[in-house]
Scaffold this active site. Sequence first.
Site, PDB file in Angstrom:
ATOM      1  N   PRO A 141      40.406  31.489  36.480  1.00 15.07           N
ATOM      2  CA  PRO A 141      40.668  30.317  35.663  1.00 15.07           C
ATOM      3  C   PRO A 141      39.380  29.678  35.175  1.00 15.07           C
ATOM      4  O   PRO A 141      38.458  29.452  35.947  1.00 15.07           O
ATOM      5  CB  PRO A 141      41.389  29.374  36.624  1.00 15.07           C
ATOM      6  CG  PRO A 141      41.532  30.123  37.897  1.00 15.07           C
ATOM      7  CD  PRO A 141      40.521  31.189  37.888  1.00 15.07           C
ATOM      8  N   GLU A 142      39.348  29.388  33.900  1.00 10.82           N
ATOM      9  CA  GLU A 142      38.280  28.585  33.345  1.00 10.82           C
ATOM     10  C   GLU A 142      38.850  27.185  33.132  1.00 10.82           C
ATOM     11  O   GLU A 142      39.956  26.890  33.566  1.00 10.82           O
ATOM     12  CB  GLU A 142      37.760  29.203  32.042  1.00 10.82           C
ATOM     13  CG  GLU A 142      37.204  30.613  32.255  1.00 10.82           C
ATOM     14  CD  GLU A 142      36.513  31.178  31.037  1.00 10.82           C
ATOM     15  OE1 GLU A 142      35.863  30.409  30.321  1.00 10.82           O
ATOM     16  OE2 GLU A 142      36.625  32.382  30.794  1.00 10.82           O
ATOM     17  N   HIS A 160      49.251  36.340  50.172  1.00  9.28           N
ATOM     18  CA  HIS A 160      48.145  35.577  49.586  1.00  9.28           C
ATOM     19  C   HIS A 160      48.491  34.114  49.292  1.00  9.28           C
ATOM     20  O   HIS A 160      47.712  33.428  48.642  1.00  9.28           O
ATOM     21  CB  HIS A 160      47.607  36.243  48.314  1.00  9.28           C
ATOM     22  CG  HIS A 160      47.212  37.677  48.509  1.00  9.28           C
ATOM     23  ND1 HIS A 160      46.343  38.073  49.494  1.00  9.28           N
ATOM     24  CD2 HIS A 160      47.588  38.799  47.853  1.00  9.28           C
ATOM     25  CE1 HIS A 160      46.199  39.383  49.432  1.00  9.28           C
ATOM     26  NE2 HIS A 160      46.945  39.847  48.450  1.00  9.28           N
ATOM     27  N   ARG A 177      13.433  28.337  27.453  1.00  8.58           N
ATOM     28  CA  ARG A 177      14.239  29.190  28.329  1.00  8.58           C
ATOM     29  C   ARG A 177      14.420  30.578  27.712  1.00  8.58           C
ATOM     30  O   ARG A 177      14.761  30.715  26.552  1.00  8.58           O
ATOM     31  CB  ARG A 177      15.621  28.544  28.570  1.00  8.58           C
ATOM     32  CG  ARG A 177      15.566  27.202  29.294  1.00  8.58           C
ATOM     33  CD  ARG A 177      15.210  27.345  30.746  1.00  8.58           C
ATOM     34  NE  ARG A 177      16.107  28.246  31.448  1.00  8.58           N
ATOM     35  CZ  ARG A 177      17.259  27.869  32.002  1.00  8.58           C
ATOM     36  NH1 ARG A 177      17.632  26.604  31.936  1.00  8.58           N
ATOM     37  NH2 ARG A 177      18.019  28.736  32.626  1.00  8.58           N
ATOM     38  N   ARG A 213      41.902  37.089  45.975  1.00  7.55           N
ATOM     39  CA  ARG A 213      40.488  37.377  46.265  1.00  7.55           C
ATOM     40  C   ARG A 213      39.837  36.345  47.169  1.00  7.55           C
ATOM     41  O   ARG A 213      38.708  36.537  47.618  1.00  7.55           O
ATOM     42  CB  ARG A 213      39.714  37.536  44.959  1.00  7.55           C
ATOM     43  CG  ARG A 213      40.176  38.760  44.182  1.00  7.55           C
ATOM     44  CD  ARG A 213      39.472  38.899  42.859  1.00  7.55           C
ATOM     45  NE  ARG A 213      38.091  39.298  43.008  1.00  7.55           N
ATOM     46  CZ  ARG A 213      37.262  39.477  41.988  1.00  7.55           C
ATOM     47  NH1 ARG A 213      37.673  39.273  40.759  1.00  7.55           N
ATOM     48  NH2 ARG A 213      36.031  39.856  42.195  1.00  7.55           N
TER      49      ARG A 213
END
Length: 270
Positions: A2-3, A91, A151, A109
């Site tokens: 998920p973002e 899970h 950078r 995970r």
Amino acid sequence: MPELPEVETTLRGIRPYLEGRTLQAIDVRDRRLRWPVPETIQQAVGARITSLQRRAKYMILETDAGGDLLIHLGMSGSLRVITDRSGPRKHDHFDLVTDSAIVRYNDPRRFGALLWVNPPRGEHELLAHLGPEPLGDEFSGDLLFDRSRGRRVAVKNFIMDGRVVVGVGNIYATEALFMTGIHPNRAAGRVSRARYGALAEAIRDVLARSIRQGGTTLRDYVNSDGAPGYFALDLLAYGRDGKPCFQCGAGMRHKVIGQRSSFYCPRCQR
DNA sequence: ACAGTAACCTGTTTGC
DNA sequence: TGCAAACAGGTTACTG
């Protein structure tokens, strides 16, 4: 997984079931997440959840017990609202129980987290060094420009760095760079102020549109109803290796940048 | 301070 | 078909 849009979608989905409610129990079946789930979370039991907030990809459940619950979904986490008493599946690592529903956390995970945070929250180690919210007022192209001078890191990695701006993960970084014609591997310090202005707008735009579609489901993301997000249908670059660029028709390329899959048009993105 | 890499974990897809 | 390698939406920690 998920973002920011997926976290926001999840938060909006669970809010009606938690906000203003008293937590009756937190049932932890497996504490082995990103960090072991601490016993201190039990301080939230019996407390009222006063509000739900999001900071970066963290969900913050504020309580009236002198602390907050922090939930992170990691790569494969999801929260679902259970109203039918169905039993936990594989899970399903913990449940937040109220009198009206169970909010159940699933995470194959186990990169996610459930933590107890005492105020002031801003000083908590996990939240203390986070950059601005991309949908908030502090975020701008000028900020990206200023922070990127000198950078040499790839611009894609730069905008995915949570100390620069939060919530931009692999999919939306890929999309925003495609939308603005910036090559993901370009050194962050070699992008002009004007192009950072466009990039900041693209980041806002792609995140806002994805939230409206309920997020992006590539494989297994589901919202709190168990439904997928539909923004995958709107993706312009992510996963389109070898397919024609929507802008110019050239073959889209795939390259691993900073250990993450990147997709770009070799003609449009410089 | 910065850049690059390894690590945490399981499930699914890819390639031989 | 079978098996091993590669890969997956995130983040921290370590190295030089």
